[in-house]
Design a protein around this motif. Structure first.
Motif, PDB file in Angstrom:
ATOM      1  N   ASN A 108     -41.433 -17.784  -7.074  1.00 35.32           N
ATOM      2  CA  ASN A 108     -41.749 -19.201  -7.195  1.00 35.32           C
ATOM      3  C   ASN A 108     -41.647 -19.874  -5.829  1.00 35.32           C
ATOM      4  O   ASN A 108     -42.466 -20.727  -5.468  1.00 35.32           O
ATOM      5  CB  ASN A 108     -40.801 -19.884  -8.183  1.00 35.32           C
ATOM      6  N   ALA A 109     -40.617 -19.506  -5.062  1.00 31.00           N
ATOM      7  CA  ALA A 109     -40.458 -20.063  -3.717  1.00 31.00           C
ATOM      8  C   ALA A 109     -41.655 -19.694  -2.847  1.00 31.00           C
ATOM      9  O   ALA A 109     -42.178 -20.526  -2.096  1.00 31.00           O
ATOM     10  CB  ALA A 109     -39.165 -19.563  -3.084  1.00 31.00           C
ATOM     11  N   ALA A 110     -42.104 -18.448  -2.943  1.00 34.55           N
ATOM     12  CA  ALA A 110     -43.258 -18.013  -2.156  1.00 34.55           C
ATOM     13  C   ALA A 110     -44.517 -18.780  -2.559  1.00 34.55           C
ATOM     14  O   ALA A 110     -45.334 -19.149  -1.705  1.00 34.55           O
ATOM     15  CB  ALA A 110     -43.472 -16.514  -2.314  1.00 34.55           C
ATOM     16  N   ALA A 111     -44.677 -19.042  -3.862  1.00 31.99           N
ATOM     17  CA  ALA A 111     -45.818 -19.835  -4.326  1.00 31.99           C
ATOM     18  C   ALA A 111     -45.757 -21.241  -3.742  1.00 31.99           C
ATOM     19  O   ALA A 111     -46.781 -21.797  -3.314  1.00 31.99           O
ATOM     20  CB  ALA A 111     -45.833 -19.893  -5.857  1.00 31.99           C
ATOM     21  N   LEU A 112     -44.570 -21.824  -3.700  1.00 30.70           N
ATOM     22  CA  LEU A 112     -44.397 -23.153  -3.114  1.00 30.70           C
ATOM     23  C   LEU A 112     -44.756 -23.137  -1.629  1.00 30.70           C
ATOM     24  O   LEU A 112     -45.397 -24.059  -1.122  1.00 30.70           O
ATOM     25  CB  LEU A 112     -42.962 -23.631  -3.318  1.00 30.70           C
ATOM     26  N   GLY A 113     -44.335 -22.085  -0.927  1.00 33.28           N
ATOM     27  CA  GLY A 113     -44.668 -21.969   0.484  1.00 33.28           C
ATOM     28  C   GLY A 113     -46.167 -21.884   0.709  1.00 33.28           C
ATOM     29  O   GLY A 113     -46.721 -22.576   1.572  1.00 33.28           O
ATOM     30  N   GLU A 114     -46.851 -21.062  -0.081  1.00 36.70           N
ATOM     31  CA  GLU A 114     -48.284 -20.857   0.126  1.00 36.70           C
ATOM     32  C   GLU A 114     -49.119 -22.066  -0.289  1.00 36.70           C
ATOM     33  O   GLU A 114     -50.132 -22.362   0.331  1.00 36.70           O
ATOM     34  CB  GLU A 114     -48.751 -19.608  -0.638  1.00 36.70           C
ATOM     35  N   VAL A 115     -48.689 -22.793  -1.321  1.00 43.01           N
ATOM     36  CA  VAL A 115     -49.474 -23.958  -1.744  1.00 43.01           C
ATOM     37  C   VAL A 115     -49.241 -25.153  -0.818  1.00 43.01           C
ATOM     38  O   VAL A 115     -50.085 -26.047  -0.719  1.00 43.01           O
ATOM     39  CB  VAL A 115     -49.154 -24.329  -3.212  1.00 43.01           C
ATOM     40  N   SER A 125     -52.465 -26.292  -7.398  1.00 43.39           N
ATOM     41  CA  SER A 125     -51.925 -25.169  -8.162  1.00 43.39           C
ATOM     42  C   SER A 125     -52.267 -23.854  -7.482  1.00 43.39           C
ATOM     43  O   SER A 125     -53.318 -23.720  -6.839  1.00 43.39           O
ATOM     44  CB  SER A 125     -52.469 -25.159  -9.590  1.00 43.39           C
ATOM     45  N   CYS A 126     -51.362 -22.903  -7.622  1.00 42.31           N
ATOM     46  CA  CYS A 126     -51.644 -21.548  -7.152  1.00 42.31           C
ATOM     47  C   CYS A 126     -50.657 -20.593  -7.796  1.00 42.31           C
ATOM     48  O   CYS A 126     -49.618 -21.005  -8.309  1.00 42.31           O
ATOM     49  CB  CYS A 126     -51.590 -21.440  -5.626  1.00 42.31           C
ATOM     50  N   MET A 127     -51.008 -19.328  -7.753  1.00 43.28           N
ATOM     51  CA  MET A 127     -50.089 -18.261  -8.144  1.00 43.28           C
ATOM     52  C   MET A 127     -49.780 -17.430  -6.920  1.00 43.28           C
ATOM     53  O   MET A 127     -50.638 -17.225  -6.063  1.00 43.28           O
ATOM     54  CB  MET A 127     -50.718 -17.344  -9.196  1.00 43.28           C
ATOM     55  N   TYR A 128     -48.543 -16.953  -6.856  1.00 39.81           N
ATOM     56  CA  TYR A 128     -48.183 -15.978  -5.829  1.00 39.81           C
ATOM     57  C   TYR A 128     -47.680 -14.740  -6.559  1.00 39.81           C
ATOM     58  O   TYR A 128     -46.772 -14.821  -7.394  1.00 39.81           O
ATOM     59  CB  TYR A 128     -47.097 -16.500  -4.900  1.00 39.81           C
ATOM     60  N   ILE A 129     -48.270 -13.596  -6.239  1.00 41.12           N
ATOM     61  CA  ILE A 129     -47.875 -12.327  -6.843  1.00 41.12           C
ATOM     62  C   ILE A 129     -47.413 -11.402  -5.737  1.00 41.12           C
ATOM     63  O   ILE A 129     -48.089 -11.288  -4.706  1.00 41.12           O
ATOM     64  CB  ILE A 129     -49.055 -11.679  -7.599  1.00 41.12           C
ATOM     65  N   VAL A 140     -47.191 -22.467  -9.026  1.00 36.25           N
ATOM     66  CA  VAL A 140     -47.062 -23.907  -8.876  1.00 36.25           C
ATOM     67  C   VAL A 140     -48.216 -24.529  -9.642  1.00 36.25           C
ATOM     68  O   VAL A 140     -49.386 -24.189  -9.405  1.00 36.25           O
ATOM     69  CB  VAL A 140     -47.104 -24.322  -7.393  1.00 36.25           C
ATOM     70  N   VAL A 141     -47.915 -25.402 -10.588  1.00 41.03           N
ATOM     71  CA  VAL A 141     -48.915 -26.053 -11.427  1.00 41.03           C
ATOM     72  C   VAL A 141     -48.757 -27.553 -11.289  1.00 41.03           C
ATOM     73  O   VAL A 141     -47.671 -28.101 -11.514  1.00 41.03           O
ATOM     74  CB  VAL A 141     -48.763 -25.626 -12.907  1.00 41.03           C
ATOM     75  N   ASN A 142     -49.836 -28.227 -10.886  1.00 42.09           N
ATOM     76  CA  ASN A 142     -49.794 -29.671 -10.653  1.00 42.09           C
ATOM     77  C   ASN A 142     -48.645 -30.050  -9.722  1.00 42.09           C
ATOM     78  O   ASN A 142     -47.945 -31.046  -9.933  1.00 42.09           O
ATOM     79  CB  ASN A 142     -49.681 -30.441 -11.974  1.00 42.09           C
ATOM     80  N   GLY A 143     -48.454 -29.232  -8.712  1.00 40.11           N
ATOM     81  CA  GLY A 143     -47.457 -29.531  -7.686  1.00 40.11           C
ATOM     82  C   GLY A 143     -46.038 -29.148  -8.031  1.00 40.11           C
ATOM     83  O   GLY A 143     -45.140 -29.349  -7.221  1.00 40.11           O
ATOM     84  N   LEU A 223     -53.410 -19.687 -17.109  1.00 38.56           N
ATOM     85  CA  LEU A 223     -52.894 -20.698 -16.195  1.00 38.56           C
ATOM     86  C   LEU A 223     -53.971 -21.446 -15.414  1.00 38.56           C
ATOM     87  O   LEU A 223     -53.708 -22.535 -14.903  1.00 38.56           O
ATOM     88  CB  LEU A 223     -51.918 -20.057 -15.189  1.00 38.56           C
ATOM     89  N   SER A 224     -55.152 -20.863 -15.275  1.00 37.52           N
ATOM     90  CA  SER A 224     -56.241 -21.454 -14.490  1.00 37.52           C
ATOM     91  C   SER A 224     -55.790 -21.913 -13.104  1.00 37.52           C
ATOM     92  O   SER A 224     -56.026 -23.044 -12.707  1.00 37.52           O
ATOM     93  CB  SER A 224     -56.857 -22.646 -15.240  1.00 37.52           C
TER      94      SER A 224
END
Length: 290
Positions: A108-115, A125-129, A140-143, A223-224
């Motif tokens: 989740n932290a990595a997703a926050l970093g990338e978005v 919104s984005c996903m990090y895998i 991260v969905v809607n920020g 999740l779109s």
């Protein structure tokens, strides 16, 4: 004014100090041994900045308890790393430093970093895998980071086994989950070599893409996300990306219109700094909320 970050991984802890923009000022890395030893080094690092420290963001391996109403909020819970099972990592940091502490999963932290500062910057919104020794995913969905009664465990979704794949799976809990069939450990046990040693073997990466594309179809339909960022040691084999995009297009079969796949499925812009950057950003958010 500085913000602390702890990226708590199963093999190593990365700690850092960052500024209000999310930039890493200084970082150190320690092996993940047992809590008393590893956390001693973490606390010694932050003690140097105690007078300036505004907040700390922690992105941890899991499973973890992220429900703030729970009596075990801030704990690493049923991890296979026995020394860390039911360990109160947030409590340990609160006892040492009287600052707000944000807590989420490492992915989740990595997703926050990338978005915020990486490959999905400017999107909501984005996903990090991450596909490495194991597979984990955050969103991260809607920020906002995706959390509910717990946090996402998207590495353990079920996928359809390839008709020619006779490997039994590497997950102790599920025979046919994504992690059990497609993580680095599964690759090594199925083929007898590490992923990096199999770079030129097309059969390996076609099978890998077969499983990853199924997962991305499920994530996309549920999740779109506006972008999917895939990192981790296995995905340093960049030849996997076009295979995954091709197979995802075939699986979707025109049912929904995805964004341009070259822009939709991408490697991390922040590379190996996605997690620690996200932890700094989490610390900044936590300070603003307190």
């Amino acid at each position: 004014m500085v913000f602390g970050a702890v990226e708590a991984g199963g093999t190593k802890f990365v700690v850092a100090i960052g500024d209000e923009t999310g930039k890493v000022i200084k970082r150190e890395t320690y092996p993940t041994t047992e809590p008393g030893e590893t956390m001693k080094y973490v606390e010694q690092f932050f003690k140097q900045y105690e007078d300036e420290l505004e907040a700390i963001g922690v992105g941890s391996f899991g499973p973890i308890d992220v429900r703030k109403s729970s009596p075990t909020y801030g704990y690493i819970t049923s991890t296979p790393k026995l020394a860390w099972r039911n360990y109160d990592i947030v409590g340990a940091l609160k006892n040492a430093f009287h600052v707000p502490i944000g807590f989420t999963t490492d992915v989740n932290a990595a997703a926050l970093g990338e978005v915020t500062l990486g490959a999905a910057e400017g999107l909501s919104s984005c996903m990090y895998i991450t596909i490495g020794t194991g597979i984990g995913a955050g969103a991260v969905v809607n920020g906002k980071m995706l959390e509910g009664y717990s946090h996402p465990e998207m590495g353990h979704i079920m996928v359809r086994r390839h008709k020619h794949d006779r490997y039994t799976g590497n997950c102790p809990y599920h025979d046919d989950c994504l992690e059990g069939l497609a993580a680095g450990g599964a690759i090594e046990k199925r083929w007898g070599k590490k992923a990096v040693e199999l770079a030129d073997n097309e059969e390996v990466w076609n099978l890998e893409a077969h499983y990853i594309a199924q997962a991305l179809m499920n994530y996309s339909l549920i999740l779109s996300p506006e972008r999917i960022v895939i990192g981790g040691g296995v995905m340093k084999q960049r030849q996997v990306f076009p295979l995954v995009r091709q197979k995802l297009k075939t699986l979707i079969a025109g049912y929904i219109q995805l964004p341009d796949l070259e822009e939709y499925i991408v490697p991390p812009k922040l590379e190996d700094d996605a997690g620690i950057t996200g932890c700094i950003l989490l610390a900044i958010q936590t300070k603003q909320e307190n």
